[in-house]
Design a protein around this motif. Structure first.
Motif, PDB file in Angstrom:
ATOM      1  N   GLN A 117      40.125  32.956  42.775  1.00 55.49           N
ATOM      2  CA  GLN A 117      40.766  34.267  42.761  1.00 55.49           C
ATOM      3  C   GLN A 117      41.763  34.439  41.620  1.00 55.49           C
ATOM      4  OE1 GLN A 117      39.864  36.737  44.696  1.00 55.49           O
ATOM      5  NE2 GLN A 117      38.480  35.557  45.982  1.00 55.49           N
ATOM      6  N   ASN A 162      38.959  39.923  37.756  1.00 55.31           N
ATOM      7  CA  ASN A 162      39.413  39.975  39.147  1.00 55.31           C
ATOM      8  C   ASN A 162      40.671  40.825  39.312  1.00 55.31           C
ATOM      9  OD1 ASN A 162      38.564  39.178  41.689  1.00 55.31           O
ATOM     10  ND2 ASN A 162      40.014  37.495  41.794  1.00 55.31           N
ATOM     11  N   LEU A 169      31.652  38.384  40.114  1.00 53.79           N
ATOM     12  CA  LEU A 169      32.663  39.364  39.726  1.00 53.79           C
ATOM     13  C   LEU A 169      32.073  40.427  38.807  1.00 53.79           C
ATOM     14  CD1 LEU A 169      35.794  37.097  39.130  1.00 53.79           C
ATOM     15  CD2 LEU A 169      35.447  38.752  40.968  1.00 53.79           C
ATOM     16  N   VAL A 180      35.981  46.781  41.625  1.00 57.21           N
ATOM     17  CA  VAL A 180      37.146  46.086  41.104  1.00 57.21           C
ATOM     18  C   VAL A 180      38.218  47.106  40.748  1.00 57.21           C
ATOM     19  CG1 VAL A 180      35.803  44.157  40.233  1.00 57.21           C
ATOM     20  CG2 VAL A 180      36.255  46.102  38.761  1.00 57.21           C
TER      21      VAL A 180
END
Length: 622
Positions: A318, A362, A487, A496
């Motif tokens: 993360q 992210n 991602l 996102v």
């Protein structure tokens, strides 16, 4: 001419050897004057939590027996001595002429500012530089002290597990450096803090100096940790001792760090205390933890290892951050019965590697690294893409796979697997599970569970059964690439951070309209927008912040080769499209201070431009 060149080289070599000898000349730890610094023993400290923590470090550090000869060379300042001693400091104005590197003063918390900074009568910001007592014998620091009011003795402290890591507090009265003294402990726990001064050593793996490049990295990593939301810290149950004040005096390579103590360490949290990981994993403590358990391995896996695996997986997938999770780099929060609560406290920012591509995709902050001239180097990002190379029996550079080894290597004395196997193998009745591979497999099963959460699929334990010597994209390297792909897919599905997506879309369209998008592809084949967002790892993708003109905005994906400085065509291209990347400076005159006038503090927001790699000069004679 050739003879003259040889003579010059010979004289330069002699001078270098002379400097090195003077820099690392031995200090006699048995000199009686060092004993004058001792103000008491840790048993006298009235704060119960802190005292217990320090006793655990002194008496329950299974690793220290392997370096006892090195620690003895520190005399009264050895962690094994358990002494409270006076710590010298010098008050130095915060200006370019005095500091070779100084982290952003804007990021220094009020609690650290109160113990390590002040404003003098002239309105100058003063940095209080903490030193190891031995440093007073270095010529450069003697000169610094003479220039800025002498060495001051206003703090007492103790050495922790590392001989250059102190817990300090300001005393009610200063010391004259000569007369006997007693322990002077503060009534307000807010006056307790940590400092990590450089140590010009005697026999501890050479000098333990906080070099400039380490200070830059520690500052950037600390800033990234501080930007992790309190919600996520609570959810994954960890905290980090941020190293927000890091500095290196001009004409030295010997910096220092100041950081806060966690509230659990000094008793601000009810019924909990802090215990070093190596203490919790000693035979005595493992006996206590498992005495009522019918399945000790399951208990240790769930109560001791799983919190580590949970934090490791979160930071890795993360935040794009992976550290050295050996038992000296983190601590457990335990309750009043000595059982782990599940919370971890992490320290040692310099030990972390950071991947900016994952952070940007992210939605994580990447503005702090943007202030560094050469972030790829300082954040050790090569670990995320480099596969292990073994040549003639020598192990290559650190990779993701070798970093996981810190936790589960059965033959590394600082790993959790080694500690538990060492304990159970010496029990009078050895259990069937007491096998290094079985312990390792139990831990890997928990790690696979934690990884599954972030990869959105079931990770099999077999995927984690690799060795640090395996070549190619296996293990963590393979799983990290999978996370980046995930991602990228989330990005294309608009899942996102909208602001980051808008910035990346805008940048792609700018390049496409300028006819430059095709430059991102192999063999001049143009890329789609999703390909632009996630450039293949074979090209060592790199995420940065766009241009000095607008720092903190304009995230973009760059297919920047790791060795781009050796590729003039690549450099010319990136410079053409106005990306903030420069060749490494070749001499000290190219180092420039990055300053923002809107901030009042000298050197702010400051990551001073240090260049990269071996171009950082080392002042060995100091």
């Amino acid at each position: 001419m050739a003879r003259l060149t040889f003579l010059n080289s010979f004289l330069l070599l002699c001078f270098s050897l002379l400097c090195n000898f003077s820099a690392f000349a031995k200090i006699d730890p048995k000199d009686s004057r060092w004993q004058n610094y001792v103000a008491g023993k840790i048993e006298e400290i009235p704060n119960k939590n802190l005292k217990k923590y320090l006793l655990d470090i002194r008496d329950r550090n299974y690793y220290k027996q392997f370096i006892i000869d090195q620690l003895d060379s520190l005399g009264p300042f050895s962690p094994g001595q358990g002494t409270v001693f006076w710590v010298p400091s010098i008050d130095i104005p915060a200006s370019d002429s005095n500091w070779r590197y100084l982290s952003s003063l804007r990021e220094v918390s009020d609690e650290i500012r109160s113990v390590a900074m002040y404003t003098d009568s002239k309105g100058q910001n003063i940095i209080r530089m903490f030193l190891h007592p031995f440093t007073q014998d270095r010529p450069h620091f003697k000169n610094l002290a003479a220039k800025f009011g002498g060495f001051k003795f206003e703090h007492q402290g103790v050495a922790t597990a590392s001989p250059r890591s102190f817990i300090l507090w300001k005393t009610s009265k200063s010391w004259d450096g000569k007369s006997p003294s007693k322990l002077d402990f503060p009534t307000n726990v807010k006056n307790i803090f940590r400092a990590k001064p450089s140590l010009f050593s005697i026999n501890i793996d050479g000098s333990r100096i906080n070099r400039a490049k380490k200070m830059v990295r520690a500052s950037a990593v600390s800033y990234l940790f501080q930007n992790i939301s309190s919600t996520n810290k609570r959810k994954f149950d960890f905290d980090f001792e941020a190293e927000t004040l890091a500095a290196v005096p001009e004409k030295t390579d010997a910096g220092f760090i100041v950081r806060p103590v966690m509230p659990e360490l000094v008793g601000s949290k009810t019924n909990v205390r802090v215990e070093p990981a190596f203490s919790l994993l000693t035979p005595e403590r493992l006996n206590q933890l498992t005495k009522d358990s019918k399945n000790p391995l399951k208990l240790l896996t769930e109560e001791v290892f799983q919190p580590v695996g949970r934090t490791f997986a979160y930071l890795f997938f993360q935040e794009g951050m992976i550290g050295e999770f050996n038992t000296q780099n983190f601590e457990f929060v335990v309750n009043d019965k000595g059982m782990p609560t599940g919370k971890l406290l992490i320290h040692d920012a310099d030990a972390f590697r950071v991947n900016l591509q994952l952070r940007a995709l992210n939605g994580r902050d990447v503005t702090s690294p943007a202030l560094i001239e050469y972030p790829f180097f300082y954040l050790k990002e090569a670990a995320f893409t480099q596969t292990q190379v073994v040549k003639d029996g020598a192990v290559g550079a650190v990779t993701l796979n070798s970093l996981m080894d810190y936790m589960v290597n059965a033959y590394d004395r600082t790993s959790m697997v080694w500690a538990i196997h060492d304990w159970c193998s010496k029990l009078s009745k050895k259990a069937a599970w007491c096998d290094p591979e079985k312990i390792r497999n139990a831990f890997l099963s928990k790690l696979a569970e934690e990884f599954s959460v972030h990869l959105e699929r079931q990770v099999d334990v077999s995927e984690l059964k690799f060795t640090r010597f395996d070549k190619g994209k296996v293990g963590l390297i393979k799983l990290f690439d999978e996370r980046l792909t995930l991602l990228s897919e989330l990005f294309s599905r608009k899942q996102v951070n909208p602001a980051i997506q808008a910035d990346l879309h805008q940048e792609f369209m700018r390049l496409a309209n300028a006819g430059l998008a095709k430059k991102f592809g192999k063999d001049a084949v143009g890329l789609s927008e999703s390909d632009f967002i996630l450039v293949s790892s074979e090209k060592a993708s790199y995420i940065g912040v766009r241009s000095k003109k607008n720092p903190g905005k304009g995230l973009l994906a760059m297919a920047l080769l790791q060795n781009a400085e050796a590729n003039p065509k690549a450099l010319a291209f990136w410079n053409k499209i106005d990306l903030r990347y420069q060749q490494k400076p070749s001499c000290l005159s190219n180092f420039t201070a990055l300053t923002h006038p809107k901030f009042n503090y000298p050197l702010s927001p400051v990551m001073r431009s240090m260049g990269g790699g071996s171009n950082i000069p080392t002042y060995r004679g100091q």
